[in-house]
Motif scaffolding. Sequence first.
Motif, PDB file in Angstrom:
ATOM      1  N   PRO A 194     -18.117   5.096 -23.698  1.00 21.18           N
ATOM      2  CA  PRO A 194     -17.864   3.890 -24.450  1.00 21.18           C
ATOM      3  C   PRO A 194     -17.122   2.961 -23.413  1.00 21.18           C
ATOM      4  N   ASP A 195     -16.673   3.361 -22.211  1.00 20.74           N
ATOM      5  CA  ASP A 195     -16.007   2.518 -21.321  1.00 20.74           C
ATOM      6  C   ASP A 195     -16.968   2.688 -20.044  1.00 20.74           C
TER       7      ASP A 195
ATOM      8  N   VAL B 167     -24.402  15.624 -28.160  1.00 17.66           N
ATOM      9  CA  VAL B 167     -23.736  14.572 -27.609  1.00 17.66           C
ATOM     10  C   VAL B 167     -22.456  14.784 -26.948  1.00 17.66           C
ATOM     11  N   ASP B 168     -22.456  14.505 -25.594  1.00 19.16           N
ATOM     12  CA  ASP B 168     -21.237  14.733 -24.830  1.00 19.16           C
ATOM     13  C   ASP B 168     -20.637  13.609 -24.338  1.00 19.16           C
ATOM     14  N   ASP B 169     -19.338  13.471 -24.065  1.00 17.68           N
ATOM     15  CA  ASP B 169     -18.642  12.570 -23.308  1.00 17.68           C
ATOM     16  C   ASP B 169     -18.919  12.667 -21.973  1.00 17.68           C
ATOM     17  N   ALA B 170     -19.663  11.592 -21.427  1.00 18.02           N
ATOM     18  CA  ALA B 170     -20.066  11.775 -19.913  1.00 18.02           C
ATOM     19  C   ALA B 170     -20.580  10.696 -19.414  1.00 18.02           C
TER      20      ALA B 170
ATOM     21  N   VAL C  21     -16.481   0.949 -33.868  1.00 18.63           N
ATOM     22  CA  VAL C  21     -17.509   0.738 -34.500  1.00 18.63           C
ATOM     23  C   VAL C  21     -18.726   1.677 -34.192  1.00 18.63           C
ATOM     24  N   LEU C  22     -18.843   1.651 -32.786  1.00 14.45           N
ATOM     25  CA  LEU C  22     -19.739   2.596 -31.986  1.00 14.45           C
ATOM     26  C   LEU C  22     -19.342   3.982 -32.355  1.00 14.45           C
ATOM     27  N   ALA C  23     -18.310   4.344 -32.241  1.00 12.49           N
ATOM     28  CA  ALA C  23     -17.399   5.611 -32.167  1.00 12.49           C
ATOM     29  C   ALA C  23     -17.850   6.415 -33.751  1.00 12.49           C
ATOM     30  N   ALA C  24     -18.103   5.613 -34.756  1.00 10.97           N
ATOM     31  CA  ALA C  24     -18.616   5.830 -36.137  1.00 10.97           C
ATOM     32  C   ALA C  24     -19.927   6.209 -36.168  1.00 10.97           C
TER      33      ALA C  24
ATOM     34  N   PRO D  72     -29.192  -2.619 -32.726  1.00 12.31           N
ATOM     35  CA  PRO D  72     -27.955  -2.824 -33.891  1.00 12.31           C
ATOM     36  C   PRO D  72     -27.270  -1.426 -33.935  1.00 12.31           C
ATOM     37  N   GLY D  73     -25.686  -1.646 -33.524  1.00 12.04           N
ATOM     38  CA  GLY D  73     -24.881  -0.257 -33.688  1.00 12.04           C
ATOM     39  C   GLY D  73     -24.175  -0.307 -34.811  1.00 12.04           C
ATOM     40  N   GLY D  74     -23.829  -1.205 -35.650  1.00 13.67           N
ATOM     41  CA  GLY D  74     -23.003  -1.386 -36.804  1.00 13.67           C
ATOM     42  C   GLY D  74     -22.444  -2.858 -36.642  1.00 13.67           C
TER      43      GLY D  74
END
Length: 473
Positions: free
Chosen positions: A270-271, A300-303, A285-288, A429-431
Amino acid sequence: MTTADDDVCFRPATELAAMLRAREISARELLDAHLDRIDRWNPAVNAVVTLDVEGARAAADAADAALAAGEPVGPLHGLPVAHKDTHATGGMRTTWGSPLHTDTVPLRDELVVARLKAAGAVRVGKTNVPEFAAGSHTFNPVFGATHNPYRHGLSAGGSSGGAAAALAAGFVPVAEGSDMGGSLRNPAGFCNVVGLRPTPGRVPTWPAAIGWSQLSVQGPMGRTVADVALQLSVLAGPDRRVPIALDDDPSAFAAPLPERLDGLRVAWAPDLGGRVTVDPTIVSVLAASVPVFEELGATVDDACPDLSGADEVFGTLRAWLFEATFGDLARRHPDKVKESIRWNAEMGATLSGPDLARAETAHTKLYERMVAFFERYDVLLAPTTQVLPFPVEMEYPTEIAGVHQDNYLEWMRSCTLISATGCPALSVPGGFTRDGLPVGLQVIGPPRADRRVLETGHAFEQATGFGRRRPAL
């Protein structure tokens, strides 16, 4: 004009192409429906800045006649298209958003325009851009600012902002643009449409002053991923005049896209590994939305890959290109070239051979790290933009979540860092925020894996339906 006529203007280009070939609608009828929407809503949106009604009608009539005569037709037969106003259109004004070119009429089409025409698209006009496509907010002294169809008074992004706004408003079913630091992705994110930054060389750019450069690319935009894939199937393909053009058969891009992602290995950043500041609303919004990938069969992994050096690579190579492209122009006409272009060109003028060597060395190392990262993951997800659409009067955001942005490039780093990698990147579109502003999701793939990012974006798009939400003009 009836509601049914408005409805046809929002149908996917893939569906419209099939209707045209089946003669369920004529090219002239389809064109007139879009021209009516342009007439009603473009004065407020300011997406289409040059319009050739008679020329478009003549082309549409010729398309209908060809089909009636049983002649072979192209994949985009009869579909209205608008071209970015930095792309040369033979016989049609091309201003580059600059007062120096208000009345310039090129003698010939550049390659991206010619390929769409050869595929059967009907040229309607030109879409608005920032001056010389510099910056991700569409305004210029010739035509003014383009407004976001989802909220009048807010930016449509840029530099392909006119194209994105025209798609979102139902003015055209297909459009094209270019992307050095996010100019296909940023406006797609702001306007709830789809924009693909292809692998450099996937869509050959000709003519080009520096044909070996891989920083700026041209590519398709649409309201659906399948529409973008259809356009890519006619825009891609080799051209001997373009030294980095890829030889792959482009027809594969038009093949049906999957709706499942079973076994796909997804990384979510995300960053971008702490390298960019993103408005917390966008991250929320995107995390949802990201868990949808797991529902589609992916893991899905945080990487995040190591993007160290990407800022230096992008900043140095962009400045070098700006000096090569705009340096003389800015020195001859300093009062007619906007300050941000002069600043970037001046940066390029101070570069030395060792500066460029360091940037290209970092460029090589960055590419190698991306290749290694994509041995562990199939795609990388990140926000398309770091900010939500902002007021059109603002040249660029100077602060994000309390963090000062030093210049007109800083707020676009979620895209510029990826540009430096050479990887294909798709904005889908992501939300939406609670008050209805679009948020874009960036899908990044390994080098040359354009088809993979299209497949990933399509499955997400079909599962969420975010792209089907229309602006209330």
